[in-house]
Write an enzyme that holds these catalytic residues in place. Structure first.
Site, PDB file in Angstrom:
ATOM      1  N   ALA A  32       0.952  -1.108   0.000  1.00  0.00           N
ATOM      2  CA  ALA A  32      -0.023   0.161  -0.230  1.00  0.00           C
ATOM      3  C   ALA A  32       1.054   1.244  -0.114  1.00  0.00           C
ATOM      4  O   ALA A  32       0.693   2.234   0.672  1.00  0.00           O
ATOM      5  CB  ALA A  32      -1.000   0.146   1.277  1.00  0.00           C
ATOM      6  N   LEU A  33       1.866   1.597  -0.822  1.00  0.00           N
ATOM      7  CA  LEU A  33       2.761   2.251  -1.069  1.00  0.00           C
ATOM      8  C   LEU A  33       2.371   3.600  -1.232  1.00  0.00           C
ATOM      9  O   LEU A  33       1.601   3.838  -2.174  1.00  0.00           O
ATOM     10  CB  LEU A  33       4.032   1.962  -1.951  1.00  0.00           C
ATOM     11  CG  LEU A  33       4.573   0.418  -1.939  1.00  0.00           C
ATOM     12  CD1 LEU A  33       5.459   0.146  -2.965  1.00  0.00           C
ATOM     13  CD2 LEU A  33       5.237   0.230  -0.592  1.00  0.00           C
ATOM     14  N   GLY A  36       5.929   8.276   0.854  1.00  0.00           N
ATOM     15  CA  GLY A  36       6.799   8.096   2.108  1.00  0.00           C
ATOM     16  C   GLY A  36       7.569   6.986   1.993  1.00  0.00           C
ATOM     17  O   GLY A  36       9.094   6.956   1.997  1.00  0.00           O
ATOM     18  N   HIS A  37       7.205   5.728   1.335  1.00  0.00           N
ATOM     19  CA  HIS A  37       7.761   4.600   0.932  1.00  0.00           C
ATOM     20  C   HIS A  37       8.765   4.977  -0.138  1.00  0.00           C
ATOM     21  O   HIS A  37       9.987   4.344  -0.180  1.00  0.00           O
ATOM     22  CB  HIS A  37       6.809   3.405   0.622  1.00  0.00           C
ATOM     23  CG  HIS A  37       6.031   2.838   1.564  1.00  0.00           C
ATOM     24  ND1 HIS A  37       4.574   3.025   1.708  1.00  0.00           N
ATOM     25  CD2 HIS A  37       6.150   2.365   2.802  1.00  0.00           C
ATOM     26  CE1 HIS A  37       4.134   2.525   2.665  1.00  0.00           C
ATOM     27  NE2 HIS A  37       4.985   1.994   3.447  1.00  0.00           N
ATOM     28  N   ASP A 150       7.489   5.730  12.182  1.00  0.00           N
ATOM     29  CA  ASP A 150       7.548   4.758  13.118  1.00  0.00           C
ATOM     30  C   ASP A 150       8.649   4.526  13.797  1.00  0.00           C
ATOM     31  O   ASP A 150       9.627   3.580  13.771  1.00  0.00           O
ATOM     32  CB  ASP A 150       7.373   3.204  12.309  1.00  0.00           C
ATOM     33  CG  ASP A 150       6.010   2.999  11.606  1.00  0.00           C
ATOM     34  OD1 ASP A 150       5.012   2.875  12.528  1.00  0.00           O
ATOM     35  OD2 ASP A 150       5.931   3.114  10.531  1.00  0.00           O
TER      36      ASP A 150
HETATM   37  O1  PAF Z   1       7.066  -0.615   9.024  1.00  0.00           O
HETATM   38  C1  PAF Z   1       6.434  -1.631   8.425  1.00  0.00           C
HETATM   39  O2  PAF Z   1       5.812  -1.549   7.526  1.00  0.00           O
HETATM   40  C2  PAF Z   1       6.669  -3.075   9.043  1.00  0.00           C
HETATM   41  O3  PAF Z   1       6.441  -2.932  10.475  1.00  0.00           O
HETATM   42  C3  PAF Z   1       7.797  -3.747   8.554  1.00  0.00           C
HETATM   43  C4  PAF Z   1       9.074  -3.015   9.087  1.00  0.00           C
HETATM   44  C5  PAF Z   1       7.804  -3.799   7.098  1.00  0.00           C
HETATM   45  C6  PAF Z   1       7.924  -5.112   9.085  1.00  0.00           C
HETATM   46  O4  PAF Z   1       6.755  -5.940   8.787  1.00  0.00           O
END
Ligand code: PAF
Length: 282
Positions: A32-33, A36-37, A150
Site C-alpha cells: 500500500a505504498l 513516504g515509502h 515509526d
Molecule cells: O513498518 C512496516 O511497514 C513494518 O512494520 C515492517 C518494518 C515492514 C515489518 O513488517
C-alpha cells in the site's frame, strides 16, 4: 524491476549483485505504498548500488485480526510505483514462504519494546523483530531504510541489529507529510475525506506541544494541554501522548538531552489507528 516470490529466487539475484561488489539497500514494507515509502527507495538508491524493496503483510505483528484483514492491498499499483522510482528488485513472498509453519522462535525486547506501541499493541514488536530478522537474513543488505513515522520501530530494529550483530547500517528517513501536515500512512486510505481533515489534529497538537516545551513550559502542563485538545474532538480518540527519550522510550520529564527527546502520539479515528511523532528539535 525483478520480482522474486521465493527466498531462492531473491538470493540468486543478490548473489550476482554481491559478486559484482555492489552494495545492497533494503526497504522493508507491507505494501500500500505511498510517497513516504518511495522516499525510502530514493534514499536507498542514493546510498546503495542495488535497492531491494520487500512487500509482506506480516501476520505475526498484528495484535488485532481485523486490522490485518483490513490492511490495504494495492499490489499492482505498488509494482508500478516501485518500477517508476527505479527500485531494482521486489521481494514479494507468500505467507507460507516466510512462515512455512507457525514460528516457535520469539524475539522479545525488554524495556524499549514494552513502551508506547509495545504497551498498546501486545506482541506487535515481537512480530516486527521476527520478520525483520528473517528479511535481514534472506536479503543480507548492507543498509536498511525505515521511516521516522515509526520511530520506536526504528530504534527497536536498531537494537536488534546491534545485539544480534547484523552487519547492516540503519537509516531513518524523515516522515513524508500531506500538504496539510498529516503524516503519510497506508492506513490513511481507510479514512473518509472528513476524517483525513480531522486527523490533522495529530500534527497540529505535536507542533503546539513542541512549541510549548521549547518555550520552557513543563511536561506535565503540556501533557494536560494535549489531553484537552483531544477531548474537544468528536472523532479522534487519543490513545497516548508521551514525551520520551529515544534511548529507552520511557516517558520523561527531563528535557536536558533535547536532541534525543521525541513527542509521540497514537490516536484512533473511525477504527483506524494512526501514529505520528516529532523530535523536540526537528
Ligand atoms: O513498518 C512496516 O511497514 C513494518 O512494520 C515492517 C518494518 C515492514 C515489518 O513488517
Amino acid at each position: 524491476m525483478e520480482i522474486c516470490r521465493t527466498i531462492i529466487e531473491v538470493r540468486n539475484i543478490l548473489q550476482n549483485t554481491r559478486e559484482a561488489k555492489k552494495s545492497i539497500g533494503l526497504v522493508p514494507t507491507m505494501g500500500a505504498l505511498h510517497q513516504g515509502h518511495l522516499k525510502l527507495i530514493e534514499a536507498s538508491k542514493k546510498k546503495c548500488d542495488f535497492t531491494v524493496a520487500s512487500i509482506f503483510v506480516n501476520p505475526t505483528q498484528f495484535n488485532n485480526p481485523e486490522d490485518l484483514t483490513k490492511y490495504p492491498k494495492t499490489i499492482d499499483e505498488d509494482i508500478i510505483k516501485l518500477t517508476d522510482t527505479g527500485c531494482d528488485a521486489l521481494f514479494l513472498p507468500s505467507d507460507e514462504e516466510i512462515y512455512p509453519s507457525p514460528p516457535s522462535l520469539k524475539i522479545k525486547l525488554d524495556n524499549i519494546g514494552e513502551q508506547l506501541e509495545g504497551k498498546f499493541r501486545t506482541g506487535h514488536f515481537d512480530g516486527v523483530g521476527l520478520v525483520v530478522s528473517k528479511l535481514f537474513n534472506i536479503i543480507q543488505p548492507d543498509q536498511a531504510f525505515f521511516g521516522q513515522k515509526d520511530i520506536q520501530q526504528f530504534y527497536i530494529i536498531k537494537a536488534l541489529v546491534d545485539q544480534l550483530n547484523f552487519p547492516i547500517q540503519m537509516n531513518m528517513v524523515p516522515t513524508m507529510r500531506e500538504p496539510n501536515g498529516l503524516a503519510m500512512s497506508s492506513r490513511n486510505m481507510r479514512l473518509s475525506t472528513e476524517e483525513l481533515m480531522e486527523a490533522t489534529l495529530i500534527i497540529k497538537t505535536l507542533n503546539k506541544a513542541q512549541e510549548r516545551l521549547l518555550s520552557g513550559i513543563d511536561t506535565i502542563t503540556v501533557r494536560a494541554e494535549v489531553q484537552k485538545l483531544f477531548s474537544a474532538s468528536d472523532r479522534l480518540a487519543l490513545e497516548y501522548f508521551e514525551i520520551v527519550n529515544t534511548d529507552d522510550f520511557k516517558p520523561t520529564q527531563q528535557l536536558k538531552d533535547k536532541e534525543k527527546i521525541a513527542l509521540c502520539i497514537a490516536a484512533e479515528i473511525g477504527q483506524v489507528r494512526l501514529i505520528d511523532n516529532l523530535m523536540l528539535i526537528s
